[in-house]
Scaffold this motif. Structure first.
Motif, PDB file in Angstrom:
ATOM      1  N   LYS A 578      -4.147 -10.152  -3.440  1.00  0.00           N
ATOM      2  CA  LYS A 578      -4.214  -8.761  -3.904  1.00  0.00           C
ATOM      3  C   LYS A 578      -5.624  -8.423  -4.392  1.00  0.00           C
ATOM      4  O   LYS A 578      -6.170  -7.357  -4.090  1.00  0.00           O
ATOM      5  N   GLN A 579      -6.236  -9.340  -5.128  1.00  0.00           N
ATOM      6  CA  GLN A 579      -7.584  -9.097  -5.631  1.00  0.00           C
ATOM      7  C   GLN A 579      -8.581  -8.960  -4.485  1.00  0.00           C
ATOM      8  O   GLN A 579      -9.442  -8.072  -4.493  1.00  0.00           O
ATOM      9  N   ILE A 580      -8.473  -9.825  -3.479  1.00  0.00           N
ATOM     10  CA  ILE A 580      -9.404  -9.779  -2.352  1.00  0.00           C
ATOM     11  C   ILE A 580      -9.259  -8.465  -1.589  1.00  0.00           C
ATOM     12  O   ILE A 580     -10.256  -7.806  -1.233  1.00  0.00           O
ATOM     13  N   VAL A 581      -8.017  -8.048  -1.335  1.00  0.00           N
ATOM     14  CA  VAL A 581      -7.779  -6.797  -0.602  1.00  0.00           C
ATOM     15  C   VAL A 581      -8.315  -5.607  -1.389  1.00  0.00           C
ATOM     16  O   VAL A 581      -8.974  -4.718  -0.831  1.00  0.00           O
ATOM     17  N   GLU A 582      -8.061  -5.573  -2.682  1.00  0.00           N
ATOM     18  CA  GLU A 582      -8.511  -4.440  -3.495  1.00  0.00           C
ATOM     19  C   GLU A 582     -10.030  -4.426  -3.645  1.00  0.00           C
ATOM     20  O   GLU A 582     -10.631  -3.357  -3.763  1.00  0.00           O
ATOM     21  N   MET A 583     -10.663  -5.603  -3.642  1.00  0.00           N
ATOM     22  CA  MET A 583     -12.127  -5.640  -3.679  1.00  0.00           C
ATOM     23  C   MET A 583     -12.722  -5.039  -2.405  1.00  0.00           C
ATOM     24  O   MET A 583     -13.832  -4.493  -2.422  1.00  0.00           O
ATOM     25  N   HIS A 584     -11.991  -5.100  -1.322  1.00  0.00           N
ATOM     26  CA  HIS A 584     -12.427  -4.463  -0.067  1.00  0.00           C
ATOM     27  C   HIS A 584     -12.107  -2.962  -0.054  1.00  0.00           C
ATOM     28  O   HIS A 584     -12.430  -2.277   0.912  1.00  0.00           O
ATOM     29  N   GLY A 585     -11.476  -2.463  -1.118  1.00  0.00           N
ATOM     30  CA  GLY A 585     -11.079  -1.056  -1.162  1.00  0.00           C
ATOM     31  C   GLY A 585      -9.750  -0.809  -0.485  1.00  0.00           C
ATOM     32  O   GLY A 585      -9.423   0.334  -0.143  1.00  0.00           O
ATOM     33  N   GLY A 586      -8.961  -1.870  -0.303  1.00  0.00           N
ATOM     34  CA  GLY A 586      -7.686  -1.740   0.393  1.00  0.00           C
ATOM     35  C   GLY A 586      -6.491  -1.797  -0.532  1.00  0.00           C
ATOM     36  O   GLY A 586      -6.611  -1.755  -1.758  1.00  0.00           O
ATOM     37  N   HIS A 587      -5.308  -1.932   0.092  1.00  0.00           N
ATOM     38  CA  HIS A 587      -4.044  -1.902  -0.643  1.00  0.00           C
ATOM     39  C   HIS A 587      -3.080  -2.852   0.042  1.00  0.00           C
ATOM     40  O   HIS A 587      -3.034  -2.922   1.274  1.00  0.00           O
ATOM     41  N   ILE A 588      -2.307  -3.606  -0.745  1.00  0.00           N
ATOM     42  CA  ILE A 588      -1.319  -4.537  -0.206  1.00  0.00           C
ATOM     43  C   ILE A 588       0.012  -4.315  -0.895  1.00  0.00           C
ATOM     44  O   ILE A 588       0.055  -4.083  -2.103  1.00  0.00           O
ATOM     45  N   TRP A 589       1.095  -4.350  -0.129  1.00  0.00           N
ATOM     46  CA  TRP A 589       2.424  -4.172  -0.693  1.00  0.00           C
ATOM     47  C   TRP A 589       3.450  -4.860   0.195  1.00  0.00           C
ATOM     48  O   TRP A 589       3.124  -5.331   1.283  1.00  0.00           O
ATOM     49  N   VAL A 590       4.687  -4.936  -0.262  1.00  0.00           N
ATOM     50  CA  VAL A 590       5.751  -5.595   0.485  1.00  0.00           C
ATOM     51  C   VAL A 590       6.939  -4.662   0.620  1.00  0.00           C
ATOM     52  O   VAL A 590       7.242  -3.885  -0.284  1.00  0.00           O
ATOM     53  N   GLU A 591       7.580  -4.734   1.772  1.00  0.00           N
ATOM     54  CA  GLU A 591       8.837  -4.029   2.029  1.00  0.00           C
ATOM     55  C   GLU A 591       9.854  -5.090   2.410  1.00  0.00           C
ATOM     56  O   GLU A 591       9.613  -5.890   3.319  1.00  0.00           O
ATOM     57  N   SER A 592      10.995  -5.112   1.702  1.00  0.00           N
ATOM     58  CA  SER A 592      11.929  -6.210   1.925  1.00  0.00           C
ATOM     59  C   SER A 592      13.357  -5.775   1.675  1.00  0.00           C
ATOM     60  O   SER A 592      13.625  -4.933   0.812  1.00  0.00           O
ATOM     61  N   THR A 593      14.275  -6.358   2.440  1.00  0.00           N
ATOM     62  CA  THR A 593      15.708  -6.152   2.257  1.00  0.00           C
ATOM     63  C   THR A 593      16.366  -7.515   2.203  1.00  0.00           C
ATOM     64  O   THR A 593      16.137  -8.362   3.077  1.00  0.00           O
ATOM     65  N   LEU A 594      17.174  -7.746   1.179  1.00  0.00           N
ATOM     66  CA  LEU A 594      17.830  -9.041   1.031  1.00  0.00           C
ATOM     67  C   LEU A 594      18.661  -9.365   2.266  1.00  0.00           C
ATOM     68  O   LEU A 594      19.436  -8.547   2.754  1.00  0.00           O
ATOM     69  N   GLY A 595      18.450 -10.577   2.778  1.00  0.00           N
ATOM     70  CA  GLY A 595      19.178 -11.036   3.949  1.00  0.00           C
ATOM     71  C   GLY A 595      18.574 -10.614   5.270  1.00  0.00           C
ATOM     72  O   GLY A 595      19.043 -11.045   6.332  1.00  0.00           O
ATOM     73  N   LYS A 596      17.549  -9.754   5.239  1.00  0.00           N
ATOM     74  CA  LYS A 596      16.974  -9.258   6.499  1.00  0.00           C
ATOM     75  C   LYS A 596      15.476  -9.527   6.615  1.00  0.00           C
ATOM     76  O   LYS A 596      14.840  -9.079   7.563  1.00  0.00           O
ATOM     77  N   GLY A 597      14.893 -10.205   5.651  1.00  0.00           N
ATOM     78  CA  GLY A 597      13.496 -10.559   5.752  1.00  0.00           C
ATOM     79  C   GLY A 597      12.568  -9.638   4.983  1.00  0.00           C
ATOM     80  O   GLY A 597      12.997  -8.696   4.307  1.00  0.00           O
ATOM     81  N   SER A 598      11.270  -9.938   5.093  1.00  0.00           N
ATOM     82  CA  SER A 598      10.238  -9.209   4.361  1.00  0.00           C
ATOM     83  C   SER A 598       9.079  -8.882   5.285  1.00  0.00           C
ATOM     84  O   SER A 598       8.822  -9.610   6.255  1.00  0.00           O
ATOM     85  N   THR A 599       8.380  -7.773   4.962  1.00  0.00           N
ATOM     86  CA  THR A 599       7.166  -7.403   5.692  1.00  0.00           C
ATOM     87  C   THR A 599       6.074  -7.102   4.677  1.00  0.00           C
ATOM     88  O   THR A 599       6.208  -6.179   3.859  1.00  0.00           O
ATOM     89  N   PHE A 600       4.991  -7.897   4.705  1.00  0.00           N
ATOM     90  CA  PHE A 600       3.836  -7.646   3.845  1.00  0.00           C
ATOM     91  C   PHE A 600       2.844  -6.779   4.626  1.00  0.00           C
ATOM     92  O   PHE A 600       2.473  -7.111   5.766  1.00  0.00           O
ATOM     93  N   GLN A 601       2.457  -5.653   4.005  1.00  0.00           N
ATOM     94  CA  GLN A 601       1.577  -4.694   4.659  1.00  0.00           C
ATOM     95  C   GLN A 601       0.208  -4.702   3.977  1.00  0.00           C
ATOM     96  O   GLN A 601       0.119  -4.721   2.744  1.00  0.00           O
ATOM     97  N   ILE A 602      -0.840  -4.666   4.795  1.00  0.00           N
ATOM     98  CA  ILE A 602      -2.209  -4.554   4.280  1.00  0.00           C
ATOM     99  C   ILE A 602      -2.863  -3.339   4.927  1.00  0.00           C
ATOM    100  O   ILE A 602      -2.851  -3.206   6.153  1.00  0.00           O
ATOM    101  N   GLU A 603      -3.422  -2.458   4.073  1.00  0.00           N
ATOM    102  CA  GLU A 603      -4.223  -1.326   4.565  1.00  0.00           C
ATOM    103  C   GLU A 603      -5.648  -1.562   4.090  1.00  0.00           C
ATOM    104  O   GLU A 603      -5.906  -1.599   2.894  1.00  0.00           O
TER     105      GLU A 603
END
Length: 618
Positions: A578-603
């Protein structure tokens, strides 16, 4: 009450001469009315001139001998304009106070709030005769109230020295002049109120500006406030007192009264300041020197220092008294309600200034305490960072030697090991690399906290980053029989950033996805959208509970589950990512549903703005 009427309404055929005379009179009235309205338009700010012209015109056009206008002030009617009175009668009449009632034709019209017409005062049974004694030789009079929105503003009166009633046309005309006078009075008062409001707003702006410019200095602000209060309230002397136990010491003063250094007013009901503080209300005394019984101490002070009229308003903060502001006059001349209301505004502004200073002093004291604490913490942090750096170096040196010897032994440098020894060497190298990764992670965290974590900016290809990560993690996915796929858009632009650190971020995300996914796939995608790289890592793992989806980026935070504990980890990788992404001026977050997996997004901005970015201390 009888009155004459126009010749055109008495039942006989008017002559040509009579019609011409009425036409001439109508034109004269029309011209005079137009002239008066024009004067009102030009002299909206000069009420006295407008009323004089109205009075004179009404007298001339209505065939009267003299006239006047009285304006309402409270329950009294004060002379505002006269025409054709002698100076002798004018002076004596001006001093006379007219009140509502039938003791005068002005009071009568004010009482009835309609036109009062007396063709002959000597023949009028209800007439009390008060005006006749004052004005002398008059027999006929008409009084018309000046009404505006059902509010009576004054009375217009015309007099005749002989008993000749006013005609209907003349009555209608004088009522028109009264309406015009009411409009003029209302306009003038609105303008005066507007001027006073603008003046008050300007003064308020000056005081607030003084508060803004001197938030730490009380006296300059109080000095500006005292000058404004003296000017707008018409006071000779102004002072501010702050409550201190049972006394009200002087903190600011402006005026001719000599107040000795350390002047203190007792905070009890025997003084004006004490009473308004104790009762939390404004106190107004017409003549303080005469109020010996009501204000014994205050009266004694007034006799000693010379003031007469006084008004005081408490300084209140959320209902709690802080002191009082006092305005004084050296003569007996009461303050108006508006002046006292204005003094309340000045009291509120004084409270703001006093509170600002108090809060600033508290903040300064707290800042000094915090500065000492921060200094101690910084020293401790420096020691900790130095310790971590030293320990990392001390651990990595022997660990590198262990890994090196293990590799040499596996390659047969010291003779080919047995199959059992080979398995042990493989576990040694695997666990050593894991330990080295942990040491590097802890060192990164120490750099972040000490503000020494930097980016080495250069051009890079996002396709290369994805491919590097795929190659490094492919064997991990194969060991778990997971499909590891990548989907990178074609012809992506060249990025500007720290390729090594971005690779570290993606390695962490893909490694975590493989670690926590037992069946299915891990998919990495990359594309360019609106000047940003959009990179995602999706898995078919167990998913992350909603309450943990924002906290997983905090240091040492892990999802509390048996699966997480079994997989291991420090809870630092995502925090660093998170620190590395934000130092680049970006944003990181996660979208997840229990039992169906997770997706980590980086902008991530395609091209980072700064040539070198350093994260501030957290």
């Amino acid at each position: 009450m009888p009155s004459e009427v126009s010749l055109t309404s008495v039942g006989h055929e008017p002559t040509v001469q009579e019609l011409k005379r009425e036409l001439a009179e109508a034109r004269q009235r029309e011209a005079a009315t137009a002239a008066v309205l024009k004067t009102i338009g030009r002299s909206v700010f000069d009420l006295a001139t407008v009323l004089d012209i109205l009075t004179e015109t009404a007298v001339r056009l209505c065939g009267a001998d003299k006239g006047l206008i009285r304006l309402r002030e409270g329950e009294r009617y004060i002379l505002a304009s006269t025409y054709a009175f002698s100076d002798k009668f004018k002076d004596s009449f001006a001093a006379r106070v007219i009140e509502v009632g039938r003791g005068s034709i002005v009071g009568w019209a004010a009482l009835e709030q309609k036109t009062v017409h007396i063709p002959d005062v000597l023949a009028e049974p209800e007439w009390k005769g008060g005006d006749w004694q004052t004005l002398g030789d008059f027999r006929c009079a008409i009084a018309v109230p000046l009404l505006h929105d059902r509010e009576i503003l004054g009375v217009l009166v015309l007099y005749r020295t002989h008993a000749l009633a006013f005609t209907d046309n003349q009555i209608e005309l004088v009522e028109t002049f009264a309406d015009q006078a009411a409009i003029a009075v209302k306009n003038a008062r609105l303008f005066t109120e507007l001027s006073e409001t603008l003046k008050q707003q300007r003064v308020t702006g000056e005081i607030l500006n003084a508060i803004s410019n001197s938030p730490t200095e009380l006296q300059p602000v109080l000095g500006t406030l005292l000058k404004s209060a003296s000017r707008l309230c018409g006071a000779d002397d102004v002072s501010i007192h702050r409550l201190d136990g049972n006394s009200l010491p002087l903190v600011a003063h402006l005026g001719p009264i000599v107040m000795p250094t350390g002047f203190v007013t007792p905070s009890h009901r025997g003084t004006v300041a004490g009473r308004c503080v104790l009762e939390r209300r404004a106190v107004h005394v017409k003549d303080l020197q005469a109020e010996i019984q009501e204000f014994p101490e205050g009266s004694a002070i007034a006799q000693r220092i010379g003031h007469r009229t006084i008004a005081g308003v408490p300084l209140l903060r959320e209902g709690v008294p802080l002191g009082a502001i006092l305005i004084r006059r050296m003569e007996v001349r009461p303050f108006t309600h508006k002046q006292i209301d204005l003094l309340k505004t000045f009291a509120d502004q004084a409270v703001i200034a006093i509170e600002n200073t108090r809060l600033f002093e508290e903040v300064q004291a707290r800042t000094r305490e915090l500065a000492k604490t921060v200094e101690d913490l910084e020293i401790a942090s420096q020691h900790k960072s130095q310790f971590v750096a030293n320990m990392s170096h001390e651990l990595r040196t022997p660990l590198a030697a262990i890994l090196g010897y293990a590799e040499l032994m596996q390659e047969g440098f010291y003779g080919m090991p047995s199959e059992k020894s080979m398995d042990a060497l493989t576990r040694i190298r695997s666990n050593g690399k894991h330990l080295l990764g942990l040491i590097n992670t802890v060192l990164d965290i120490a750099k972040i906290e000490s503000g020494q974590f930097t980016l080495n900016i250069a051009e890079y290809a996002i396709e290369s980053v994805v491919e590097t990560v795929r190659s490094a993690t492919e064997s991990l996915a194969q060991n778990k029989k997971l499909a590891l796929t990548t989907d990178v858009a074609k012809s992506l632009p060249v990025g500007l950033g720290d390729e090594q650190r971005l690779t570290q971020v993606l390695l962490n995300l893909v490694g975590n996805a493989i670690k926590f996914t037992d069946t299915g796939e891990v998919r990495v995608t990359a594309k360019a959208v609106n000047g940003h790289f959009a990179v995602s890592v999706a898995d078919t793992g167990p998913g992350i509970p909603p309450e943990h989806q924002t906290r997983i980026f905090e240091q040492f935070h892990q999802v509390d589950s048996s699966n997480t504990k079994a997989k291991g980890g420090t809870g630092l990788g995502l925090a660093i990512a998170k620190q590395i992404v934000e130092m680049h001026g970006g944003h990181i977050w996660v979208e997840s549903t229990l039992g169906k997996g997770s997706t980590f997004q980086i902008e991530l901005p395609i091209r980072t703005n700064s040539a070198k970015l350093t994260l501030a201390k957290t």
